[in-house]
Design a protein around this motif. Structure first.
Motif, PDB file in Angstrom:
ATOM      1  N   ALA A 266       0.816  -1.208   0.000  1.00 47.92           N
ATOM      2  CA  ALA A 266       0.000   0.000   0.000  1.00 47.92           C
ATOM      3  C   ALA A 266       0.853   1.263   0.000  1.00 47.92           C
ATOM      4  O   ALA A 266       0.504   2.255  -0.653  1.00 47.92           O
ATOM      5  N   VAL A 267       1.958   1.251   0.716  1.00 47.87           N
ATOM      6  CA  VAL A 267       2.847   2.409   0.729  1.00 47.87           C
ATOM      7  C   VAL A 267       3.357   2.694  -0.685  1.00 47.87           C
ATOM      8  O   VAL A 267       3.411   3.855  -1.124  1.00 47.87           O
ATOM      9  N   ALA A 268       3.711   1.644  -1.415  1.00 50.06           N
ATOM     10  CA  ALA A 268       4.169   1.831  -2.795  1.00 50.06           C
ATOM     11  C   ALA A 268       3.064   2.456  -3.649  1.00 50.06           C
ATOM     12  O   ALA A 268       3.328   3.326  -4.491  1.00 50.06           O
ATOM     13  N   VAL A 269       1.817   2.029  -3.416  1.00 47.44           N
ATOM     14  CA  VAL A 269       0.690   2.578  -4.177  1.00 47.44           C
ATOM     15  C   VAL A 269       0.458   4.047  -3.815  1.00 47.44           C
ATOM     16  O   VAL A 269       0.309   4.901  -4.702  1.00 47.44           O
TER      17      VAL A 269
ATOM     18  N   ALA B   7       3.134   6.228  -5.308  1.00 53.61           N
ATOM     19  CA  ALA B   7       2.963   6.395  -6.750  1.00 53.61           C
ATOM     20  C   ALA B   7       1.820   7.359  -7.066  1.00 53.61           C
ATOM     21  O   ALA B   7       1.870   8.099  -8.049  1.00 53.61           O
ATOM     22  N   ALA B   8       0.795   7.361  -6.205  1.00 56.92           N
ATOM     23  CA  ALA B   8      -0.356   8.241  -6.408  1.00 56.92           C
ATOM     24  C   ALA B   8      -0.086   9.664  -5.926  1.00 56.92           C
ATOM     25  O   ALA B   8      -0.919  10.547  -6.141  1.00 56.92           O
ATOM     26  N   GLY B   9       1.060   9.879  -5.256  1.00 58.62           N
ATOM     27  CA  GLY B   9       1.381  11.201  -4.738  1.00 58.62           C
ATOM     28  C   GLY B   9       0.518  11.606  -3.556  1.00 58.62           C
ATOM     29  O   GLY B   9       0.286  12.806  -3.332  1.00 58.62           O
ATOM     30  N   ILE B  10       0.056  10.627  -2.795  1.00 61.86           N
ATOM     31  CA  ILE B  10      -0.815  10.901  -1.647  1.00 61.86           C
ATOM     32  C   ILE B  10       0.023  10.960  -0.377  1.00 61.86           C
ATOM     33  O   ILE B  10       0.773  10.030  -0.067  1.00 61.86           O
ATOM     34  N   ASP B  11      -0.111  12.035   0.341  1.00 53.78           N
ATOM     35  CA  ASP B  11       0.640  12.226   1.582  1.00 53.78           C
ATOM     36  C   ASP B  11      -0.067  11.500   2.723  1.00 53.78           C
ATOM     37  O   ASP B  11      -1.298  11.422   2.754  1.00 53.78           O
ATOM     38  N   TYR B  12       0.697  10.984   3.651  1.00 51.70           N
ATOM     39  CA  TYR B  12       0.126  10.300   4.814  1.00 51.70           C
ATOM     40  C   TYR B  12       1.047  10.532   6.005  1.00 51.70           C
ATOM     41  O   TYR B  12       2.263  10.659   5.863  1.00 51.70           O
TER      42      TYR B  12
ATOM     43  N   ILE C 280      -6.807   0.621  -1.835  1.00 49.72           N
ATOM     44  CA  ILE C 280      -5.446   0.473  -2.346  1.00 49.72           C
ATOM     45  C   ILE C 280      -5.467  -0.162  -3.734  1.00 49.72           C
ATOM     46  O   ILE C 280      -4.724   0.252  -4.638  1.00 49.72           O
ATOM     47  N   VAL C 281      -6.325  -1.144  -3.918  1.00 48.72           N
ATOM     48  CA  VAL C 281      -6.449  -1.782  -5.234  1.00 48.72           C
ATOM     49  C   VAL C 281      -6.882  -0.751  -6.275  1.00 48.72           C
ATOM     50  O   VAL C 281      -6.324  -0.677  -7.379  1.00 48.72           O
ATOM     51  N   LEU C 282      -7.878   0.050  -5.931  1.00 47.73           N
ATOM     52  CA  LEU C 282      -8.368   1.074  -6.861  1.00 47.73           C
ATOM     53  C   LEU C 282      -7.274   2.067  -7.213  1.00 47.73           C
ATOM     54  O   LEU C 282      -7.038   2.371  -8.398  1.00 47.73           O
ATOM     55  N   LEU C 283      -6.583   2.586  -6.207  1.00 46.17           N
ATOM     56  CA  LEU C 283      -5.503   3.547  -6.466  1.00 46.17           C
ATOM     57  C   LEU C 283      -4.397   2.912  -7.289  1.00 46.17           C
ATOM     58  O   LEU C 283      -3.807   3.556  -8.167  1.00 46.17           O
ATOM     59  N   GLY C 284      -4.097   1.657  -7.017  1.00 42.81           N
ATOM     60  CA  GLY C 284      -3.081   0.964  -7.800  1.00 42.81           C
ATOM     61  C   GLY C 284      -3.463   0.874  -9.262  1.00 42.81           C
ATOM     62  O   GLY C 284      -2.629   1.099 -10.159  1.00 42.81           O
TER      63      GLY C 284
ATOM     64  N   LEU D 111      -5.493   2.868 -10.843  1.00 38.36           N
ATOM     65  CA  LEU D 111      -5.481   4.210 -11.423  1.00 38.36           C
ATOM     66  C   LEU D 111      -4.082   4.701 -11.747  1.00 38.36           C
ATOM     67  O   LEU D 111      -3.894   5.505 -12.673  1.00 38.36           O
ATOM     68  N   HIS D 112      -3.085   4.212 -11.015  1.00 37.54           N
ATOM     69  CA  HIS D 112      -1.716   4.724 -11.165  1.00 37.54           C
ATOM     70  C   HIS D 112      -0.728   3.669 -11.649  1.00 37.54           C
ATOM     71  O   HIS D 112       0.477   3.880 -11.581  1.00 37.54           O
ATOM     72  N   GLY D 113      -1.235   2.563 -12.152  1.00 40.08           N
ATOM     73  CA  GLY D 113      -0.381   1.577 -12.787  1.00 40.08           C
ATOM     74  C   GLY D 113       0.519   0.803 -11.847  1.00 40.08           C
ATOM     75  O   GLY D 113       1.622   0.404 -12.231  1.00 40.08           O
TER      76      GLY D 113
END
Length: 321
Positions: A216-219, A222-227, A276-280, A282-284
């Motif tokens: 999930a961190v990799a996703v 890649a999505a440029g989402i801050d946490y 996480i699956v959805l974001l993955g 969307l961002h390959g």
């Protein structure tokens, strides 16, 4: 303040009871046997100090509200949010503040389609709901941490008022303009809910959770989402949450574990691992471990399998190579 707590399960029921006891006019929205028990006997709140009955009002639909409310606290699982929002939009003033006391990060966006004043709440509140009319809060003296901010970013006077009410109810609560950073950190924590539900606290479950989080961190990167970082989260929690035994109430598992234990037929994995699956997608970035977790949790819910009934070794054997 006047609150509607929409979803009176573990988090919503306990928070609503504590708000009522703090002098805030609160209505719980519940369903089925749980609603019937609350209407008949009041809501039983079990804590490390013992059990007490809270005579809080309850309804089955927002259309039954006896008066306008100052804020709605959404506390249902993410898979029930869309239907709840449609019912809510038909019954309350569109300007009513809606605060999401929910895991996951999709609820706020769904609420913002229908309501302009939406607030995100990062929930750290160990609570359980397994029997009708009863909710359990496991931490004392502070029941939990409920930080909030305006969605998608910022804070305002309404956020301050809700936060103040939560503090009066005993919670640790601060306003945070960047509250979604904290909700994405909580999402990373909640990814292991599926493993907890299916495998319980089996010896290999912790390692499976780490696989899900690393993916999930990799996703998210890649999505440029801050946490928020794990260290930030550790510092915020500090020693605020102190889990204790509750007399007469065995400690169960995560909210997803509770869904299987109650045999609800549904589970929130689509809005945790599925996010996480959805974001993955969307961002390959492939997210096979979280997709597997999503599927396993849904399979157990759909087939009514008991929680913690699959050894972690068997889960690992089923992982995609």
């Amino acid at each position: 303040m006047r609150f509607l707590v929409y979803g009176a399960g573990a988090v919503g029921g306990a928070a609503g009871a504590l708000l009522h006891e703090a002098g805030h006019e609160t209505v719980l929205l519940a369903r089925g046997d749980h609603l019937a028990a609350i209407r008949r006997d009041g809501l039983t709140l079990a804590t490390p100090a013992g059990r007490r009955t809270v005579p809080v009002a309850a309804c089955a639909d927002p259309a039954e509200l006896p008066h306008p409310v100052d804020a709605v606290l959404l506390a249902m699982k993410g898979n029930d949010t869309e239907a709840a929002l449609r019912a809510l939009a038909a019954a309350v003033d569109p300007a009513t503040p809606v605060a999401c006391l929910q895991n996951g990060v999709a609820n706020e966006r769904a609420a913002l389609r229908l309501f302009p004043n939406v607030y995100a709440v990062c929930v750290a509140f160990p609570a359980t709901h397994l029997e009708p009319g009863v909710v359990v809060a496991h931490s004392a003296p502070t029941p939990g941490i409920l930080d909030l901010g305006r969605y998608p970013y910022g804070t305002d006077g309404t956020a301050e008022l809700i936060s103040e009410a939560l503090r009066e109810a005993g919670f640790a609560s601060s306003t945070r303009p960047d509250v979604m950073r904290w909700k994405y950190r909580k999402l990373l924590v909640n990814l292991s809910n599926a493993v907890d539900a299916v495998c319980g606290r089996d010896g290999g479950a912790a390692e499976l959770g780490e696989l899900l989080r690393a993916e999930a961190v990799a996703v998210l990167d890649a999505a440029g989402i801050d946490y928020a970082s794990a260290e930030e989260d550790r510092v915020r929690r500090g020693d605020t949450i102190v889990r204790q035994d509750v007399p007469g109430t065995p400690r169960g598992g995560s909210s997803s574990w509770q869904s299987l234990a109650r045999g609800t037929g549904s589970i929130e994995a689509d809005y945790l691992n599925g996010e996480i699956v959805l974001l993955g997608r969307l961002h390959g970035v492939a997210a096979p471990y979280n997709e597997h977790a999503r599927r396993m949790a849904n399979l157990f819910a759909r087939e009514g399998r008991p929680p913690a009934s699959l050894p972690a070794a068997e889960w690992r054997a089923l992982l995609p190579s």
